[in-house]
Design an enzyme around this catalytic site. Structure first.
Site, short mmCIF file in Angstrom:
data_model
loop_
_atom_site.label_atom_id
_atom_site.label_comp_id
_atom_site.label_asym_id
_atom_site.label_seq_id
_atom_site.Cartn_x
_atom_site.Cartn_y
_atom_site.Cartn_z
CB THR A 184 -0.88 0.03 1.26
OG1 THR A 184 -0.01 0.06 2.40
CG2 THR A 184 -1.76 -1.19 1.36
CD GLU A 328 -5.29 -2.05 1.56
OE1 GLU A 328 -5.50 -1.50 0.46
OE2 GLU A 328 -4.80 -1.46 2.54
CE LYS A 437 -14.72 13.44 11.75
NZ LYS A 437 -13.31 13.53 11.37
CD1 TRP A 442 -19.70 14.05 10.18
CD2 TRP A 442 -19.10 12.32 8.92
NE1 TRP A 442 -19.25 13.08 11.01
CE2 TRP A 442 -18.87 12.00 10.26
CE3 TRP A 442 -18.78 11.38 7.94
CZ2 TRP A 442 -18.35 10.77 10.66
CZ3 TRP A 442 -18.26 10.16 8.34
CH2 TRP A 442 -18.04 9.85 9.68
P1 AMP Z 1 -4.95 2.48 -3.23
O1 AMP Z 1 -4.84 1.29 -2.38
O2 AMP Z 1 -3.70 3.28 -3.31
O3 AMP Z 1 -5.48 2.12 -4.57
O4 AMP Z 1 -6.02 3.46 -2.56
C1 AMP Z 1 -7.33 3.02 -2.27
C2 AMP Z 1 -8.18 4.20 -1.89
O5 AMP Z 1 -8.32 5.11 -2.99
C3 AMP Z 1 -9.60 3.85 -1.54
O6 AMP Z 1 -9.73 3.34 -0.24
C4 AMP Z 1 -10.31 5.18 -1.73
O7 AMP Z 1 -10.14 6.03 -0.62
C5 AMP Z 1 -9.56 5.78 -2.89
N1 AMP Z 1 -10.33 5.57 -4.13
C6 AMP Z 1 -10.16 4.61 -5.05
N2 AMP Z 1 -11.05 4.76 -6.06
C7 AMP Z 1 -11.79 5.84 -5.76
C8 AMP Z 1 -12.88 6.51 -6.40
N3 AMP Z 1 -13.37 6.10 -7.56
N4 AMP Z 1 -13.40 7.59 -5.77
C9 AMP Z 1 -12.92 8.03 -4.59
N5 AMP Z 1 -11.89 7.44 -3.95
C10 AMP Z 1 -11.35 6.36 -4.53
#
Ligand code: AMP
Length: 539
Positions: A184, A328, A437, A442
Site C-alpha cells: 500500500t 487490498e 466535521k 459531515w
Molecule cells: P490504493 O490502495 O492506493 O489504490 O487506494 C485506495 C483508496 O483510494 C480507496 O480506499 C479510496 O479512498 C480511494 N479511491 C479509489 N477509487 C476511488 C474513487 N473512484 N473515488 C474516490 N476514492 C477512490
C-alpha cells in the site's frame, strides 16, 4: 454422493497457457524505455515467460521467493508477472515513484532476492543498492546493446532466459499459493504488503472481464495507463489474457500527446487510468484540436471522477465507467454501469449514477455500518464506514503486519466513508480521515473538490478542514489555476453557489501553484493539512 467436478487449480500458468493456445497471435504493443515501439503476441509472451521462469530457477530461485520489479508497463513487465509466478515465485511490483527510503524499506521487508528494473531506474538502483539487504541479482530489462555502464554487477534480461530451457514446465502450485505482492502507498506509517494468490488473481481477472465491469473480450483493444506497479494495472494484464484482448502499453509515457497518438494508431477502444491522467488528456485535446480515434470507453478510478470530466468525455463520444478499489482488493471492488432503472430515468440519472463509485462485482460483498457497527440502510443517504469481504480482498497483510485486519466475520474496514443506494450503487463520501466535521455534521471534501474543478479556469482543487472555534472545522478550498487563467476567490464562491449545500460553502479559497500528490497520484491531504496548519480563515 458419487460424482464430482474436476479439481483444476486456478493458477497463472494455466491462464497464460490459455492465452497462448487460444489467442496466440493477438498483439501486445509496447513503447519501450530504450525508445521505439515493440510488437509481440500472447504466444510469444508465454514462451518468454517460460524462459524467464527457467532462468530464474537456474539462478537458484525457489517457490515462494519474492522477486521484485521496478518497471513501467511493457511486454517485459507482463512476462515478469507470469514468469515469476510460473516458477512458483512471488512477483513484487515496486512503485518507482516512492521515496528511496520507502523502496528500501519494502524491498528489505519483502526480502526480495532479485530486482528486475527498467533502464530509467539505473541511477535510483545504484543509489539504494548498498541498503538493499537481500537482493542477490540485479537484472536490467533490456538487451545487450542497451546495457548501461555501472558499478553494480548487472545481468541482462534478454540474456537471462535465452540460454534457459524453452520447455520449462510451470512449477505446480496449489491455487492458494502466493503469486504477487504489492505494498500500500502508506501515507501514514510504513507501507503494508498485500499478498495476492494465484486464485485471487484469476478470479479477479475473470470478474473484471464481465460486461458491467470492464467488458473485455477478444475484440477489445485495452490501454491500461494505470501502472502494473499499482495493483497489477487493475488486472488488465490478466484480464486481457483471459479474453484475448489486444494490449497496448505506454511504457514510461503518461502525457497527453503520446497517449493520444497511441490510442489513435493502435485503435484502442478501452483505456484505464486515474483522473489526473485524463485531466491532462482533456487539456491536450482542447489545445491540439485532435480526437480519440476509436476510443469509446474509459474506466477511471483511484480518486473520485468529477462530473465535468464525465461530461467532457461524453461530448467526445467516450463513456466513463467510474470504478472504486484499493490495493487490498486486487484492486477492483465496484464499477459503475447503468442498470435498467437508471436507463429508464434518462440522461441526468445516468450521469448521477456514473458519478457514484459503482456497484459491487460478484466476488465482493459490501456494506456500510454506523458508529455502533449496525448496518446502514441501502437508501443512498445513510453513510458510514464501508466494509468489504470476498475472495480477492485481503485477509492479513504480509508478515501479519497490522495484526488482525478483519473482524470475526471477515469484514475488512476500507477506511472510506460511503453510502449505498437501493440499486446497489456505492458512493464514496470521503476517506474517513479527510471528512470535514462541521457543527456535528459531515462535509464531503470529495464532493466539494468535484464541484470546484467544474469552474472555468480551475486545473485542480483540494478541500481540507481547518479548525474553527465555533464549528469545529470548516472547509478551506485550495485551487490550482489553469495556465493563464485568472479565476478569483469571488469567482469560485459565485460558481459554487447553488451547486452545493449553503453550509458547505468553503470559508476561504487560496490559490497555489501545485498540489502535493502521493506516489499513486492521489491528493496528499496530510501534506496540505501540514502546509495550512494555522491558516486563519478570512472573515
Ligand atoms: P490504493 O490502495 O492506493 O489504490 O487506494 C485506495 C483508496 O483510494 C480507496 O480506499 C479510496 O479512498 C480511494 N479511491 C479509489 N477509487 C476511488 C474513487 N473512484 N473515488 C474516490 N476514492 C477512490
Amino acid at each position: 454422493m458419487i460424482g464430482a467436478m474436476q479439481d483444476w487449480p486456478l493458477t497463472l500458468g494455466r491462464l497464460i497457457d490459455h492465452a497462448a493456445v487460444n489467442h496466440p497471435q493477438r498483439e501486445i504493443v509496447s513503447l519501450l524505455v530504450e525508445g521505439g515501439e515493440h510488437r509481440t503476441n500472447w504466444a510469444e509472451v508465454r514462451d518468454r515467460a517460460r524462459r524467464l521462469a527457467a532462468g530464474l530457477t537456474a539462478l537458484g530461485m525457489r517457490p515462494d521467493d519474492r522477486i521484485a520489479t521496478l518497471a513501467w508497463n511493457t511486454h517485459r513487465h507482463v512476462e515478469c508477472l507470469y514468469g515469476i509466478a510460473g516458477m512458483g515465485g512471488v512477483a513484487h511490483t515496486i512503485n518507482p515513484r516512492l521515496f528511496d527510503d520507502q523502496i528500501v524499506f519494502i524491498a528489505n521487508h519483502a526480502a526480495d532476492r532479485v530486482l528486475l528494473f527498467d533502464l530509467s531506474f539505473i541511477a535510483l538502483v545504484e543509489r539504494i543498492a548498498p541498503r538493499l539487504e537481500t537482493i542477490e541479482h540485479f537484472v536490467v530489462l533490456t538487451d545487450r546493446a542497451h546495457m548501461p555502464e555501472s558499478s553494480l554487477d548487472l545481468m541482462c534480461y534478454e540474456e537471462l532466459g535465452s540460454a534457459a530451457d524453452p520447455d520449462f514446465a510451470w512449477v505446480a502450485r496449489e491455487e492458494n499459493a502466493p503469486a504477487g505482492l504489492c505494498y500500500t502507498s502508506g501515507t501514514t506509517g510504513n507501507p503494508k504488503g498485500v499478498l495476492y494468490s494465484h486464485r485471487s488473481t484469476v478470479l479477479h481477472a475473470m470478474a473484471a472481464c464481465t460486461a458491467d465491469a470492464f467488458a473485455i473480450g477478444a475484440r477489445t483493444v485495452a490501454l491500461p495507463v494505470s501502472p502494473i506497479y499499482h495493483a497489477s494495472a487493475w488486472s488488465i494484464p490478466y484480464a486481457s489474457a483471459v479474453a484475448g484482448a489486444k494490449l497496448v502499453l505506454a511504457g514510461p509515457h503518461f502525457d497527453g500527446a503520446t497517449l493520444q497518438r497511441l490510442i489513435v494508431a493502435e485503435d484502442v477502444d478501452f483505456a484505464l487510468a486515474v483522473p489526473t491522467i485524463w485531466l491532462t488528456m482533456l487539456h491536450y485535446l482542447d489545445a491540439s484540436g485532435l480526437g480519440l480515434g476509436k476510443l469509446d470507453r474509459l474506466a477511471i478510478g483511484g480518486s473520485a471522477v468529477p462530473r465535468s470530466m464525465i461530461e467532457a468525455f461524453a461530448a467526445r463520444g467516450v463513456t466513463v465507467s467510474h470504478l472504486w478499489g484499493m490495493t487490498e482488493m486486487s484492486p477492483v471492488g465496484s464499477v459503475g454501469a447503468p442498470t435498467p432503472e437508471i436507463v429508464a430515468q434518462g440522461d441526468e440519472a445516468d450521469l448521477a449514477a456514473r458519478m457514484k463509485q459503482g456497484r459491487a462485482l460478484f466476488g465482493v460483498e459490501m456494506k456500510v455500518v454506523d458508529d455502533a457497527n449496525a448496518d446502514c440502510p441501502r437508501d443512498g443517504t445513510s453513510f458510514g464506514r464501508l466494509l468489504v469481504r470476498g475472495p480477492w480482498t485481503v485477509a492479513t497483510y504480509f508478515r501479519g503486519d497490522g495484526g488482525q485486519v478483519t473482524d470475526a466475520e471477515g469484514w475488512f474496514d476500507t477506511g472510506d466513508v460511503a453510502t449505498i443506494d437501493r440499486f446497489g450503487y456505492m458512493a464514496i463520501v470521503d476517506r474517513s480521515k479527510d471528512v470535514i466535521k462541521s457543527g456535528g455534521e459531515w462535509i464531503s471534501s470529495i464532493e466539494l473538490e468535484n464541484a470546484a474543478v467544474g469552474c472555468p479556469g480551475v486545473l485542480e482543487a483540494a478541500v481540507i478542514g481547518v479548525p474553527h472555534p465555533k464549528w469545529d472545522e470548516r472547509p478551506l478550498l485550495i485551487v490550482v489555476r489553469k495556465p493563464g487563467a485568472s479565476v478569483t476567490r469571488a469567482d469560485m464562491l459565485a460558481y459554487l453557489t447553488g451547486r452545493i449545500a449553503k453550509w458547505w460553502m468553503p470559508d476561504d479559497v487560496v490559490f497555489i501553484d501545485e498540489l502535493p500528490h502521493t506516489a499513486t497520484g492521489k491528493l496528499l491531504k496530510t501534506a496540505l493539512r501540514e502546509q495550512f496548519r494555522g491558516h486563519v480563515l478570512a472573515a
